[in-house]
Design a protein around this motif. Structure first.
Motif, PDB file in Angstrom:
ATOM      1  N   ARG A 197       0.843  -1.193   0.000  1.00 58.64           N
ATOM      2  CA  ARG A 197       0.000   0.000   0.000  1.00 58.64           C
ATOM      3  C   ARG A 197       0.881   1.247   0.000  1.00 58.64           C
ATOM      4  O   ARG A 197       1.875   1.305   0.724  1.00 58.64           O
ATOM      5  N   LEU A 198       0.465   2.218  -0.798  1.00 63.92           N
ATOM      6  CA  LEU A 198       1.223   3.455  -0.954  1.00 63.92           C
ATOM      7  C   LEU A 198       0.605   4.547  -0.094  1.00 63.92           C
ATOM      8  O   LEU A 198      -0.621   4.688  -0.050  1.00 63.92           O
ATOM      9  N   ALA A 199       1.441   5.312   0.590  1.00 64.58           N
ATOM     10  CA  ALA A 199       0.945   6.407   1.427  1.00 64.58           C
ATOM     11  C   ALA A 199       1.857   7.613   1.278  1.00 64.58           C
ATOM     12  O   ALA A 199       3.072   7.476   1.057  1.00 64.58           O
ATOM     13  N   THR A 200       1.274   8.783   1.431  1.00 65.47           N
ATOM     14  CA  THR A 200       2.021  10.035   1.388  1.00 65.47           C
ATOM     15  C   THR A 200       1.356  11.018   2.340  1.00 65.47           C
ATOM     16  O   THR A 200       0.146  10.935   2.570  1.00 65.47           O
ATOM     17  N   PRO A 201       2.120  11.945   2.933  1.00 65.63           N
ATOM     18  CA  PRO A 201       1.500  12.907   3.843  1.00 65.63           C
ATOM     19  C   PRO A 201       0.387  13.702   3.168  1.00 65.63           C
ATOM     20  O   PRO A 201       0.506  14.102   2.001  1.00 65.63           O
ATOM     21  N   ALA A 202      -0.689  13.924   3.902  1.00 69.97           N
ATOM     22  CA  ALA A 202      -1.803  14.714   3.388  1.00 69.97           C
ATOM     23  C   ALA A 202      -1.402  16.186   3.312  1.00 69.97           C
ATOM     24  O   ALA A 202      -0.534  16.650   4.067  1.00 69.97           O
ATOM     25  N   LEU A 203      -2.044  16.914   2.409  1.00 70.91           N
ATOM     26  CA  LEU A 203      -1.690  18.314   2.213  1.00 70.91           C
ATOM     27  C   LEU A 203      -1.889  19.146   3.464  1.00 70.91           C
ATOM     28  O   LEU A 203      -1.163  20.116   3.697  1.00 70.91           O
ATOM     29  N   ASP A 204      -2.870  18.773   4.296  1.00 71.15           N
ATOM     30  CA  ASP A 204      -3.123  19.591   5.481  1.00 71.15           C
ATOM     31  C   ASP A 204      -2.041  19.424   6.553  1.00 71.15           C
ATOM     32  O   ASP A 204      -2.069  20.111   7.586  1.00 71.15           O
ATOM     33  N   ALA A 205      -1.038  18.557   6.300  1.00 75.51           N
ATOM     34  CA  ALA A 205       0.124  18.504   7.183  1.00 75.51           C
ATOM     35  C   ALA A 205       1.017  19.719   6.986  1.00 75.51           C
ATOM     36  O   ALA A 205       1.860  20.022   7.841  1.00 75.51           O
ATOM     37  N   GLY A 206       0.842  20.410   5.849  1.00 73.22           N
ATOM     38  CA  GLY A 206       1.618  21.620   5.576  1.00 73.22           C
ATOM     39  C   GLY A 206       2.739  21.398   4.596  1.00 73.22           C
ATOM     40  O   GLY A 206       3.914  21.619   4.901  1.00 73.22           O
ATOM     41  N   LEU A 207       2.409  20.955   3.382  1.00 73.65           N
ATOM     42  CA  LEU A 207       3.413  20.671   2.365  1.00 73.65           C
ATOM     43  C   LEU A 207       2.935  21.174   1.008  1.00 73.65           C
ATOM     44  O   LEU A 207       1.740  21.401   0.805  1.00 73.65           O
ATOM     45  N   LEU A 208       3.885  21.340   0.119  1.00 70.53           N
ATOM     46  CA  LEU A 208       3.569  21.773  -1.235  1.00 70.53           C
ATOM     47  C   LEU A 208       2.944  20.622  -2.015  1.00 70.53           C
ATOM     48  O   LEU A 208       3.422  19.481  -1.942  1.00 70.53           O
ATOM     49  N   GLU A 209       1.915  20.918  -2.774  1.00 70.81           N
ATOM     50  CA  GLU A 209       1.284  19.925  -3.636  1.00 70.81           C
ATOM     51  C   GLU A 209       2.114  19.801  -4.912  1.00 70.81           C
ATOM     52  O   GLU A 209       1.921  20.519  -5.884  1.00 70.81           O
ATOM     53  N   GLY A 210       3.070  18.878  -4.896  1.00 70.95           N
ATOM     54  CA  GLY A 210       3.980  18.732  -6.014  1.00 70.95           C
ATOM     55  C   GLY A 210       3.290  18.219  -7.269  1.00 70.95           C
ATOM     56  O   GLY A 210       2.387  17.384  -7.195  1.00 70.95           O
ATOM     57  N   PRO A 226      -3.372   0.362  -3.892  1.00 67.56           N
ATOM     58  CA  PRO A 226      -4.067   1.084  -2.820  1.00 67.56           C
ATOM     59  C   PRO A 226      -3.265   2.309  -2.384  1.00 67.56           C
ATOM     60  O   PRO A 226      -2.054   2.207  -2.136  1.00 67.56           O
ATOM     61  N   VAL A 227      -3.917   3.459  -2.316  1.00 65.23           N
ATOM     62  CA  VAL A 227      -3.243   4.725  -2.028  1.00 65.23           C
ATOM     63  C   VAL A 227      -4.001   5.454  -0.925  1.00 65.23           C
ATOM     64  O   VAL A 227      -5.232   5.453  -0.890  1.00 65.23           O
ATOM     65  N   ARG A 228      -3.241   6.096  -0.042  1.00 63.94           N
ATOM     66  CA  ARG A 228      -3.889   6.972   0.924  1.00 63.94           C
ATOM     67  C   ARG A 228      -3.017   8.200   1.183  1.00 63.94           C
ATOM     68  O   ARG A 228      -1.784   8.117   1.199  1.00 63.94           O
ATOM     69  N   GLU A 229      -3.672   9.338   1.359  1.00 66.55           N
ATOM     70  CA  GLU A 229      -3.040  10.568   1.808  1.00 66.55           C
ATOM     71  C   GLU A 229      -3.455  10.738   3.260  1.00 66.55           C
ATOM     72  O   GLU A 229      -4.640  10.879   3.554  1.00 66.55           O
ATOM     73  N   ALA A 230      -2.483  10.735   4.152  1.00 68.45           N
ATOM     74  CA  ALA A 230      -2.821  10.654   5.568  1.00 68.45           C
ATOM     75  C   ALA A 230      -1.740  11.318   6.415  1.00 68.45           C
ATOM     76  O   ALA A 230      -0.662  11.677   5.920  1.00 68.45           O
ATOM     77  N   ALA A 231      -2.057  11.481   7.707  1.00 71.46           N
ATOM     78  CA  ALA A 231      -1.053  11.942   8.669  1.00 71.46           C
ATOM     79  C   ALA A 231      -0.068  10.810   8.912  1.00 71.46           C
ATOM     80  O   ALA A 231      -0.457   9.717   9.325  1.00 71.46           O
ATOM     81  N   LEU A 232       1.207  11.065   8.617  1.00 70.71           N
ATOM     82  CA  LEU A 232       2.245  10.048   8.799  1.00 70.71           C
ATOM     83  C   LEU A 232       3.258  10.540   9.818  1.00 70.71           C
ATOM     84  O   LEU A 232       3.609  11.722   9.847  1.00 70.71           O
ATOM     85  N   LEU A 233       3.740   9.625  10.635  1.00 67.08           N
ATOM     86  CA  LEU A 233       4.716   9.929  11.667  1.00 67.08           C
ATOM     87  C   LEU A 233       6.073   9.330  11.294  1.00 67.08           C
ATOM     88  O   LEU A 233       6.150   8.440  10.438  1.00 67.08           O
ATOM     89  N   PRO A 234       7.150   9.796  11.920  1.00 70.72           N
ATOM     90  CA  PRO A 234       8.460   9.197  11.623  1.00 70.72           C
ATOM     91  C   PRO A 234       8.474   7.686  11.754  1.00 70.72           C
ATOM     92  O   PRO A 234       9.142   7.003  10.976  1.00 70.72           O
ATOM     93  N   ARG A 235       7.737   7.142  12.737  1.00 71.03           N
ATOM     94  CA  ARG A 235       7.739   5.687  12.896  1.00 71.03           C
ATOM     95  C   ARG A 235       7.135   4.967  11.694  1.00 71.03           C
ATOM     96  O   ARG A 235       7.493   3.821  11.402  1.00 71.03           O
ATOM     97  N   ASP A 236       6.213   5.640  10.970  1.00 71.44           N
ATOM     98  CA  ASP A 236       5.663   5.038   9.755  1.00 71.44           C
ATOM     99  C   ASP A 236       6.737   4.907   8.681  1.00 71.44           C
ATOM    100  O   ASP A 236       6.785   3.900   7.962  1.00 71.44           O
ATOM    101  N   LEU A 237       7.583   5.913   8.598  1.00 69.32           N
ATOM    102  CA  LEU A 237       8.684   5.853   7.632  1.00 69.32           C
ATOM    103  C   LEU A 237       9.682   4.772   8.023  1.00 69.32           C
ATOM    104  O   LEU A 237      10.121   3.980   7.182  1.00 69.32           O
ATOM    105  N   LEU A 238      10.022   4.708   9.289  1.00 73.12           N
ATOM    106  CA  LEU A 238      11.013   3.736   9.744  1.00 73.12           C
ATOM    107  C   LEU A 238      10.515   2.300   9.595  1.00 73.12           C
ATOM    108  O   LEU A 238      11.313   1.367   9.453  1.00 73.12           O
ATOM    109  N   ALA A 239       9.192   2.117   9.624  1.00 82.05           N
ATOM    110  CA  ALA A 239       8.614   0.771   9.489  1.00 82.05           C
ATOM    111  C   ALA A 239       8.259   0.425   8.048  1.00 82.05           C
ATOM    112  O   ALA A 239       7.745  -0.664   7.784  1.00 82.05           O
ATOM    113  N   ALA A 240       8.528   1.314   7.115  1.00 79.69           N
ATOM    114  CA  ALA A 240       8.121   1.107   5.725  1.00 79.69           C
ATOM    115  C   ALA A 240       8.933  -0.004   5.063  1.00 79.69           C
ATOM    116  O   ALA A 240      10.093  -0.256   5.412  1.00 79.69           O
ATOM    117  N   ASP A 241       8.307  -0.653   4.086  1.00 81.56           N
ATOM    118  CA  ASP A 241       8.996  -1.635   3.259  1.00 81.56           C
ATOM    119  C   ASP A 241       9.796  -0.949   2.155  1.00 81.56           C
ATOM    120  O   ASP A 241      10.818  -1.479   1.696  1.00 81.56           O
TER     121      ASP A 241
END
Length: 300
Positions: A197-210, A226-241
């Motif tokens: 599953r693919l995830a990326t920080p949601a725009l309301d986290a405060g990022l440029l819409e590239g 499967p894709v989601r735009e969501a609130a992601l924490l550092p631990r989500d990145l560290l646990a990523a495949d």
């Protein structure tokens, strides 16, 4: 090199703007970075739309129509005999009295800087080796302080973050917002893969819409990932495949290891570009080829 300044192509040594320009004095301006493939500016409409949105956000008159935008970019490519290139367009509020008040400035300054892309061999090494990232202490500007959808030339926040990352031995910085959520890298959006599953920080986290971020989301959905735009924490990145960064110049670049502050490096997945990252890279190149063919057919 020849630089486009306010409608004129001039040699690099004569490519100057006024000392009274507000882009120089206050960082009062916006920019876009586009990629050209085989002489064709990629996703021209999307970049133009964002340029207009950024200009409107600062109350700067956009000095281009869509066709004028295309002509200026293509003229710059041809003047420099470039086919595959990066084009950096800057629009400032213009020159005038040295004062903070932005009222009364009606003649924006527009500059297009071209540069060659790295060699295919170098780009391939990065795609195979991947990049490292440091989760830095410098926080991303809050949306309430500076709207991240304004692609501003005022880049001090990102520069400070990158300095911290480089001191940590990383290639790029990964920035958190004031809630401790992932936002983006200094010039790229962040994606993670977990269990297909693919995830990326949601725009309301405060990022440029590239622009490339939007394309990758579209490509993934088209491929039924499967894709989601969501609130992601550092631990989500560290646990990523898998993880990767997206932007205009780097396209889709694998992120293979990460560290926080003075902690040890953590490998993401196998420490090599993952299968979904590689698949999306191939889909991206197919999209580029399709876009070029479509533009050439449209222009006859």
């Amino acid at each position: 090199m020849r630089v486009w300044i306010n409608g004129k192509l001039v040699p690099a040594r004569r490519a100057v703007v006024s000392a009274f320009d507000r882009g120089f004095l206050y960082g009062d301006g916006v920019y876009e970075t586009l990629r050209a493939y085989e002489g064709v500016p990629f996703h021209l409409m999307e970049h133009y739309a964002r340029l207009r949105r950024s200009c409107a956000g600062l109350g700067i008159r956009c000095p281009f129509s869509l066709e004028g935008f295309r002509r200026a970019l293509v003229a710059t490519l041809r003047a420099n005999r470039l086919k595959d290139a990066v084009l950096r367009l800057t629009v400032s509020r213009g020159a005038g009295p040295v004062r903070l008040n932005p009222a009364g400035f009606h003649h924006p300054t527009a500059v297009i800087l071209p540069r060659s892309v790295p060699s295919p061999a170098k780009r391939e090494r990065v795609r195979v080796r991947g990049l490292s990232g440091a989760i830095v202490g410098v926080r991303r500007n809050s949306r309430e302080a500076l709207d991240p959808q304004i692609k501003s030339v005022n880049f001090l926040n990102n520069i400070l973050a990158l300095r911290e990352a480089l001191r940590a031995g990383a290639d790029d910085a990964l920035m958190l917002n004031h809630a401790g959520q992932l936002t983006e890298a200094t010039t790229a959006n962040v994606f993670i893969v977990r269990r297909g599953r693919l995830a990326t920080p949601a725009l309301d986290a405060g990022l440029l819409e590239g622009v490339t971020r939007g394309l990758v989301l579209a490509l993934a959905r088209r491929a039924r990932v499967p894709v989601r735009e969501a609130a992601l924490l550092p631990r989500d990145l560290l646990a990523a495949d898998e993880a990767f960064l997206t932007n205009t110049t780097g396209e889709i670049t694998p992120l293979v290891r990460v560290r926080r502050a003075n902690k040890a490096w953590r490998r993401i997945g196998t420490g090599r570009p993952g299968p979904l990252t590689t698949h999306l890279q191939k889909l991206f190149q197919q999209e580029v080829a399709s876009y070029i063919a479509g533009e050439r057919a449209r222009q006859g």
